[in-house]
Design an enzyme around this catalytic site. Structure first.
Site, PDB file in Angstrom:
ATOM      1  N   SER A   1     -12.770  -3.489   1.714  1.00  0.00           N
ATOM      2  CA  SER A   1     -12.894  -2.847   3.036  1.00  0.00           C
ATOM      3  C   SER A   1     -14.366  -2.646   3.355  1.00  0.00           C
ATOM      4  CB  SER A   1     -12.271  -1.446   3.028  1.00  0.00           C
ATOM      5  OG  SER A   1     -11.058  -1.450   2.357  1.00  0.00           O
TER       6      SER A   1
ATOM      7  N   LYS B   1      -4.994   6.082   8.736  1.00  0.00           N
ATOM      8  CA  LYS B   1      -6.165   6.405   7.904  1.00  0.00           C
ATOM      9  C   LYS B   1      -6.934   7.471   8.677  1.00  0.00           C
ATOM     10  CE  LYS B   1      -8.884   4.273   4.471  1.00  0.00           C
ATOM     11  NZ  LYS B   1      -8.456   5.231   3.452  1.00  0.00           N
TER      12      LYS B   1
ATOM     13  N   ARG C   1       0.863  -1.190   0.000  1.00  0.00           N
ATOM     14  CA  ARG C   1       0.000   0.000   0.000  1.00  0.00           C
ATOM     15  C   ARG C   1       0.891   1.229   0.000  1.00  0.00           C
ATOM     16  NH1 ARG C   1      -2.125   3.407   4.106  1.00  0.00           N
ATOM     17  NH2 ARG C   1      -4.224   4.219   3.656  1.00  0.00           N
TER      18      ARG C   1
HETATM   19  C1  LIG Z   1      -7.065  -5.373   4.871  1.00  0.00           C
HETATM   20  C2  LIG Z   1      -7.438  -4.004   4.505  1.00  0.00           C
HETATM   21  N1  LIG Z   1      -8.572  -3.490   4.973  1.00  0.00           N
HETATM   22  C3  LIG Z   1      -8.897  -2.232   4.665  1.00  0.00           C
HETATM   23  C4  LIG Z   1      -8.098  -1.446   3.856  1.00  0.00           C
HETATM   24  C5  LIG Z   1      -8.482  -0.063   3.483  1.00  0.00           C
HETATM   25  O1  LIG Z   1      -8.818   0.053   2.106  1.00  0.00           O
HETATM   26  P1  LIG Z   1      -9.433   1.438   1.562  1.00  0.00           P
HETATM   27  O2  LIG Z   1     -10.654   1.714   2.310  1.00  0.00           O
HETATM   28  O3  LIG Z   1      -9.532   1.372   0.112  1.00  0.00           O
HETATM   29  O4  LIG Z   1      -8.348   2.492   1.975  1.00  0.00           O
HETATM   30  P2  LIG Z   1      -6.853   2.607   1.453  1.00  0.00           P
HETATM   31  O5  LIG Z   1      -6.069   1.528   2.085  1.00  0.00           O
HETATM   32  O6  LIG Z   1      -6.841   2.460  -0.030  1.00  0.00           O
HETATM   33  O7  LIG Z   1      -6.384   3.933   1.905  1.00  0.00           O
HETATM   34  C6  LIG Z   1      -6.930  -2.012   3.390  1.00  0.00           C
HETATM   35  N2  LIG Z   1      -6.102  -1.349   2.600  1.00  0.00           N
HETATM   36  N3  LIG Z   1      -6.613  -3.286   3.719  1.00  0.00           N
HETATM   37  C1  LIG Z   2      -5.352   1.048   5.667  1.00  0.00           C
HETATM   38  C2  LIG Z   2      -6.424   1.027   6.686  1.00  0.00           C
HETATM   39  N1  LIG Z   2      -7.726   0.728   6.381  1.00  0.00           N
HETATM   40  C3  LIG Z   2      -8.520   0.784   7.411  1.00  0.00           C
HETATM   41  C4  LIG Z   2      -9.970   0.539   7.359  1.00  0.00           C
HETATM   42  O1  LIG Z   2     -10.597   0.513   8.403  1.00  0.00           O
HETATM   43  O2  LIG Z   2     -10.460   0.358   6.275  1.00  0.00           O
HETATM   44  S1  LIG Z   2      -7.701   1.186   8.821  1.00  0.00           S
HETATM   45  C5  LIG Z   2      -6.246   1.297   8.007  1.00  0.00           C
HETATM   46  C6  LIG Z   2      -4.947   1.657   8.638  1.00  0.00           C
HETATM   47  C7  LIG Z   2      -4.466   0.678   9.665  1.00  0.00           C
HETATM   48  O3  LIG Z   2      -3.241   1.127  10.059  1.00  0.00           O
HETATM   49  P1  LIG Z   2      -2.670   0.917  11.504  1.00  0.00           P
HETATM   50  O4  LIG Z   2      -2.532  -0.523  11.726  1.00  0.00           O
HETATM   51  O5  LIG Z   2      -1.335   1.628  11.455  1.00  0.00           O
HETATM   52  O6  LIG Z   2      -3.585   1.588  12.465  1.00  0.00           O
END
Ligand SMILES: Cc1ncc(COP(=O)(O)OP(=O)(O)O)c(N)n1
Ligand SMILES: Cc1nc(C(=O)O)sc1CCOP(=O)(O)O
Ligand SMILES: [Mg+2]
Length: 368
Positions: A267, A296, A198
């Site tokens: 997601s 996020k 990512r």
């Molecule tokens: C395992 C997993 N879950 C949720 C996310 C988040 O995807 P998304 O809502 O498209 O946000 P971004 O990651 O693209 O910023 C994820 N990447 N992985």
């Molecule tokens: C990439 C992403 N997606 C989310 C969702 O809820 O869809 S939360 C998230 C970030 C998770 O990062 P950390 O483990 O550093 O908190």
């Protein structure tokens, strides 16, 4: 099946017209060469299939894939007649001494299986072509078999991916970091089996380079490699799948591009999104953010309530995500999570191997 070659089949080939005026001994010599080619390639195909079959049996324990390998091997045996075996001349075959350096080393199980699929498919192509000179049905039979091998390859690879997904209880989602490859490798050494690339900010040139390296690294450890957001990038670097958010490409469209053998994650933040992702054919879902997270920043937390809902209602493997680390993982587990995804907990860890081992040990405590 005919026991002797119909010499007219040689004559039908315009490039071999010369044979019509050649003495009988030369025709017989060519026939002998064709027999040797068929014999050698029947052996090659059978050996390659056997290697694949062993994995279907002992590695995957999959009766359907095993049955298909056995069926193909039996078909090969049916064509491997005594007269073809009799043509064998191993001491006079210069090919037995030759091997490519890549045959001496395989970087991963996937590479091993792919090399053997390639071997079987090539051998079947040879059998298809030279077989036309041996028996009127052989070309057609081997063309059909070759297509069955393509289908077997795609089913086996898809099955492997799904199986490994279900066995994965910790998911590392990467963020740009100086020593990204080193950190991911450290986590893989700790037992990680699922990684998502990512990068929301970089150039595509960098993304392609990093994703390619990460895919190679993950596969060398037998781990799955997923690309965030981008179906094109996932295909370009031969990733195992893609992760799509609510604002990303529709699942149906991604499925058309990726096929059923690659994985698609979605997601979700609430029950409605979860049900939709299931109905649309996602392979797994993200459930979060469990806690607010700077990774996020603009997404409000869905909380442990949604984790509890997922535990009760998701028919798919699901990963709790958002603010999860070694300090709160047990609260998430108590709410019903059997799988978690993390970014900072591993990417920012001083000892990523140890953190991975700890997180996995907590997950395995409940899923064992
Ligand atoms: C395992 C997993 N879950 C949720 C996310 C988040 O995807 P998304 O809502 O498209 O946000 P971004 O990651 O693209 O910023 C994820 N990447 N992985
Ligand atoms: C990439 C992403 N997606 C989310 C969702 O809820 O869809 S939360 C998230 C970030 C998770 O990062 P950390 O483990 O550093 O908190
Ligand atoms: Mg996204």
């Amino acid at each position: 099946m005919s026991k002797s070659v119909d010499i007219t089949s040689f004559n039908e080939n315009p490039h071999r017209v010369v044979l019509m005026v050649e003495p009988h001994s030369q025709k017989a010599q060519i026939q002998q060469v064709v027999y040797r080619i068929l014999d050698a390639n029947l052996d090659r195909a059978r050996e390659g299939l056997r290697i694949i079959e062993e994995w279907c049996r002992f590695g995957l324990n999959n009766a359907e894939l095993l049955g298909e390998c056995k069926y193909l091997r039996q078909e090969l045996a049916h064509w491997h007649t005594a007269e073809l075996r009799a043509a064998r001349d191993t001491p006079g075959d210069p090919g037995t001494e030759l091997s490519h350096p890549q045959e001496e080393q395989r970087s991963s199980l996937k590479a091993l299986l792919q090399a053997n699929f390639c071997r079987v498919q090539e051998a079947m192509r040879v059998l298809e072509e030279y077989g036309k000179l041996y028996h009127p049905n052989m070309g057609k039979a081997f063309k059909q078999m070759r297509y069955r091998v393509y289908t077997l390859e795609s089913s086996l690879m898809g099955y492997q991916r799904h199986q490994l997904l279900w066995r994965s209880h910790l998911y590392l989602v990467t963020s740009p970091a100086e020593n990204l490859l080193k950190t991911v490798e450290a986590a893989l050494k700790g037992g990680l089996t699922l990684v998502q690339y990512r990068d929301k900010t970089g150039d595509d040139t960098v993304r392609v380079e990093q994703a390619t390296k990460l895919r190679q690294l993950c596969h060398s450890y037998g781990a799955l490699f997923i690309v965030n957001d981008r179906v094109d990038l996932a295909l370009a670097v031969d990733a195992d799948g893609v992760h799509l958010g609510q604002q990303d490409m529709p699942i149906a469209m991604a499925r058309q591009l990726l096929g059923h053998q690659r994985l698609i994650g979605r997601s979700t933040t609430n029950a409605e999104e979860m049900q939709k992702a299931i109905a649309e054919g996602a392979d797994y879902i993200g459930v979060g953010p469990v806690y607010e997270t700077p990774t996020k920043a603009n997404k409000p937390a869905a909380g442990l309530e949604y984790v509890k809902y997922a535990a009760q209602n998701s028919s798919l493997p699901w990963f709790a995500i958002g603010g999860i680390d070694a300090n709160n993982i047990n609260d998430v587990i108590e709410a019903g999570a059997e799988r978690v995804a993390v970014v900072r907990a591993i990417i920012e860890a001083e000892q990523p191997t140890l953190v991975t081992q700890y997180l996995l040990s907590q997950m395995h405590r409940i899923s064992a």
